[in-house]
Design a protein around this motif. Structure first.
Motif, PDB file in Angstrom:
ATOM      1  N   GLY A  55       0.844  -1.182   0.000  1.00 32.61           N
ATOM      2  CA  GLY A  55       0.000   0.000   0.000  1.00 32.61           C
ATOM      3  C   GLY A  55       0.878   1.230   0.000  1.00 32.61           C
ATOM      4  O   GLY A  55       2.097   1.138   0.190  1.00 32.61           O
TER       5      GLY A  55
ATOM      6  N   SER B 143      -0.442   3.716   5.144  1.00 31.06           N
ATOM      7  CA  SER B 143      -1.744   3.051   4.998  1.00 31.06           C
ATOM      8  C   SER B 143      -1.987   1.970   6.052  1.00 31.06           C
ATOM      9  O   SER B 143      -3.053   1.373   6.070  1.00 31.06           O
TER      10      SER B 143
ATOM     11  N   PRO C  88      -5.549   0.632   0.922  1.00 30.92           N
ATOM     12  CA  PRO C  88      -5.812   1.927   0.287  1.00 30.92           C
ATOM     13  C   PRO C  88      -5.333   3.087   1.170  1.00 30.92           C
ATOM     14  O   PRO C  88      -5.113   2.910   2.372  1.00 30.92           O
TER      15      PRO C  88
ATOM     16  N   TYR D 150      -0.579   4.677  -4.351  1.00 24.31           N
ATOM     17  CA  TYR D 150      -1.504   3.539  -4.261  1.00 24.31           C
ATOM     18  C   TYR D 150      -1.923   3.083  -5.662  1.00 24.31           C
ATOM     19  O   TYR D 150      -1.912   1.888  -5.975  1.00 24.31           O
TER      20      TYR D 150
ATOM     21  N   GLU E 257      -7.935  -5.684  -2.291  1.00 20.96           N
ATOM     22  CA  GLU E 257      -7.887  -4.473  -1.461  1.00 20.96           C
ATOM     23  C   GLU E 257      -8.451  -4.776  -0.078  1.00 20.96           C
ATOM     24  O   GLU E 257      -9.523  -5.359   0.057  1.00 20.96           O
TER      25      GLU E 257
END
Length: 182
Positions: free
Chosen positions: A10, A14, A122, A145, A161
């Motif tokens: 990421g 994150s 994310p 990202y 994700e």
């Protein structure tokens, strides 16, 4: 049984390292991010930000470190899986992010040495902080990202994700995905 290699990646800030630390506290084997060690070594030599000063050298050192981690995983054949805090394709994704050319062997290394599962975190503004090694703005973290997502996909990975949430919720999500995939 072949040990499954699982990447947690990421953009900066994150929550990757927090997840890796939590997974490790659960007893999982984890390979830690190598960039902070590379950054600290450069700073000892008087180079404040090696990635900004010499992105090819910095990236070469990261790729070498991550490749060594990948190869070291063969010592853990009795384990169902091993987690990595970032993978080799992160190197080429960051180079693409700064729009820099890089040696062909970077992509070859990423293509030859394949992980089994990629989890991508994310951008999450509420937890994002900058520090001595994390100099990117949140806006840059968001762009990174997207480069990571595109980069992993370009090597043929199906990227999963991980939703934002508490560490426990994120870990539960990862465990649920692993049960479904393995």
């Amino acid at each position: 049984m072949k040990t499954k290699r699982i990447v947690i990646s990421g953009g900066p800030g994150s929550g990757k390292t927090t997840l890796i630390s939590h997974l490790e506290s659960e007893g999982h084997t984890c390979m830690h991010e190598v960039s902070r060690a590379v950054i600290h070594e450069a700073q000892k030599q008087g180079i404040d930000q090696l990635f900004l000063t010499n992105p090819i050298l910095f990236s070469q050192k990261l790729l070498e470190g991550r490749l060594q981690q990948f190869l070291d995983a063969s010592k853990y054949n009795e384990l169902p899986f091993i987690f990595y805090d970032r993978g080799m394709p992160d190197v080429t994704a960051y180079m693409d992010f700064i729009d820099s050319h890089y040696p062909e062997n970077f992509s070859e290394t990423c293509s030859i040495n394949k992980y089994d599962i990629i989890f991508l975190l994310p951008p999450w503004e509420e937890i994002y902080t900058q520090d001595n090694e994390r100099y990117e703005s949140f806006e840059q973290a968001e762009k990174i990202y997207h480069f990571l997502l595109k980069g992993y996909q370009s090597y043929g990975y199906n990227v999963i994700e991980v939703p934002v949430g508490t560490v426990e919720d994120r870990i539960a999500y990862i465990h649920k995905q692993l049960k479904q995939l393995l």
